[in-house]
Design an enzyme around this catalytic site. Structure first.
Site, PDB file in Angstrom:
ATOM      1  N   ASP A  29       0.842  -1.200   0.000  1.00  0.00           N
ATOM      2  CA  ASP A  29       0.000   0.000   0.000  1.00  0.00           C
ATOM      3  C   ASP A  29       0.879   1.254   0.000  1.00  0.00           C
ATOM      4  O   ASP A  29       2.034   1.200   0.444  1.00  0.00           O
ATOM      5  CB  ASP A  29      -0.880   0.023   1.251  1.00  0.00           C
ATOM      6  CG  ASP A  29      -1.833  -1.162   1.290  1.00  0.00           C
ATOM      7  OD1 ASP A  29      -2.143  -1.705   0.212  1.00  0.00           O
ATOM      8  OD2 ASP A  29      -2.244  -1.530   2.402  1.00  0.00           O
TER       9      ASP A  29
HETATM   10  N1  URA Z   1      -1.081  -5.984   3.914  1.00  0.00           N
HETATM   11  C1  URA Z   1      -1.635  -4.749   3.886  1.00  0.00           C
HETATM   12  O1  URA Z   1      -2.695  -4.510   4.454  1.00  0.00           O
HETATM   13  N2  URA Z   1      -0.959  -3.772   3.218  1.00  0.00           N
HETATM   14  C2  URA Z   1       0.231  -3.973   2.607  1.00  0.00           C
HETATM   15  O2  URA Z   1       0.793  -3.032   2.045  1.00  0.00           O
HETATM   16  C3  URA Z   1       0.788  -5.262   2.654  1.00  0.00           C
HETATM   17  C4  URA Z   1       0.114  -6.265   3.318  1.00  0.00           C
END
Ligand code: URA
Length: 247
Positions: free
Chosen positions: A112
């Protein structure tokens, strides 16, 4: 060992079209082992070749395998919607290797925009598939800072399995341990959308908005302490051998 013309070596490494690469050489902008070479057709053993283009040192890599310390505030997309793309953190030749529509390296899975940590990139489709396919169960270790204190019941539930809204089958952490009052480390072998954030929400807690999620490890590779946010490096032969042996 097979040899390649210098212009083809530059082309394969992402320095532009064949014509641009020939031009770089003819203009005296390319040096091999410190010596300027202005003949685009001069042959060299490509594997391991060290050269410089406009004073910047490069090493030939048939395939590119890199690690990036992803900083917060970057999207893992070639066409980002809101934040800059992680690909802008890489030198242009690495983004352009191979030419054509599917040029350059691609991230192995996505983080993310607000997640930091270890991201692998490659232009080797088989490697990307093996490292990201859920079938291969490559463990990924996340360090989580939660909004509320972490308790044993939450850890137990994460290990036993929680149901997320898009699939009735529970997802469980392969390992999970508390590492501080509000901190835990979570190992996952799949990579569902927002999986860590949704799992933490499913046990009644929440990932902290800023600095809440960091990926420390993928398979046998840990993010090195000296690789600062935004920095990248080539995977070494030892890194690749250890991934091949242990994921
Ligand atoms: N899980 C998440 O919620 N976000 C990420 O960036 C990676 C794993």
């Amino acid at each position: 060992m097979a040899t390649m013309q210098l212009q083809d070596i530059l082309f394969s490494q992402g320095f532009g079209t064949r014509r641009v690469c020939a031009g770089l050489v003819q203009q005296g902008l390319v040096a091999v082992a410190g010596v300027t070479c202005d003949d685009p057709a001069m042959e060299f053993i490509a594997e391991g070749l060290r050269f410089s283009v406009q004073g910047v040192d490069w090493e030939y890599h048939e395939k590119a395998y890199l690690m990036l310390h992803k900083p917060a505030g970057y999207e893992c997309s070639q066409k980002p919607s809101t934040y800059p793309s992680i690909y802008t953190l890489l030198p242009a030749p690495i983004r352009q290797r191979g030419g054509g529509a599917a040029a350059g390296v691609q991230a192995v899975g996505r983080l993310d925009q607000d997640t930091t940590g270890l991201l692998l990139l490659s232009d080797d489709g088989k490697f990307i598939h093996r490292m990201s396919s859920p079938k291969h169960h490559v463990p990924k270790v996340y360090e989580v800072r939660a909004k509320h204190p972490v308790d044993d019941a939450q850890i137990r539930k994460l290990l036993a399995g929680v149901v997320l809204d898009d699939d009735p089958r529970p997802v469980r952490a392969a390992a999970c341990e508390k590492s501080g009052e509000n901190d835990l480390s979570l190992t996952l072998t799949e990579g569902k959308y927002h999986q860590v954030k949704r799992m933490i929400a499913a046990v009644g807690n929440r990932v902290e908005d800023v600095g809440g999620l960091h990926r420390a490890r993928i398979g046998s590779l840990s993010l090195p302490d000296d690789l600062k946010p935004g920095q990248w490096r080539w995977l070494t032969a030892a890194d690749l051998a250890s991934i091949a042996a242990r994921g």
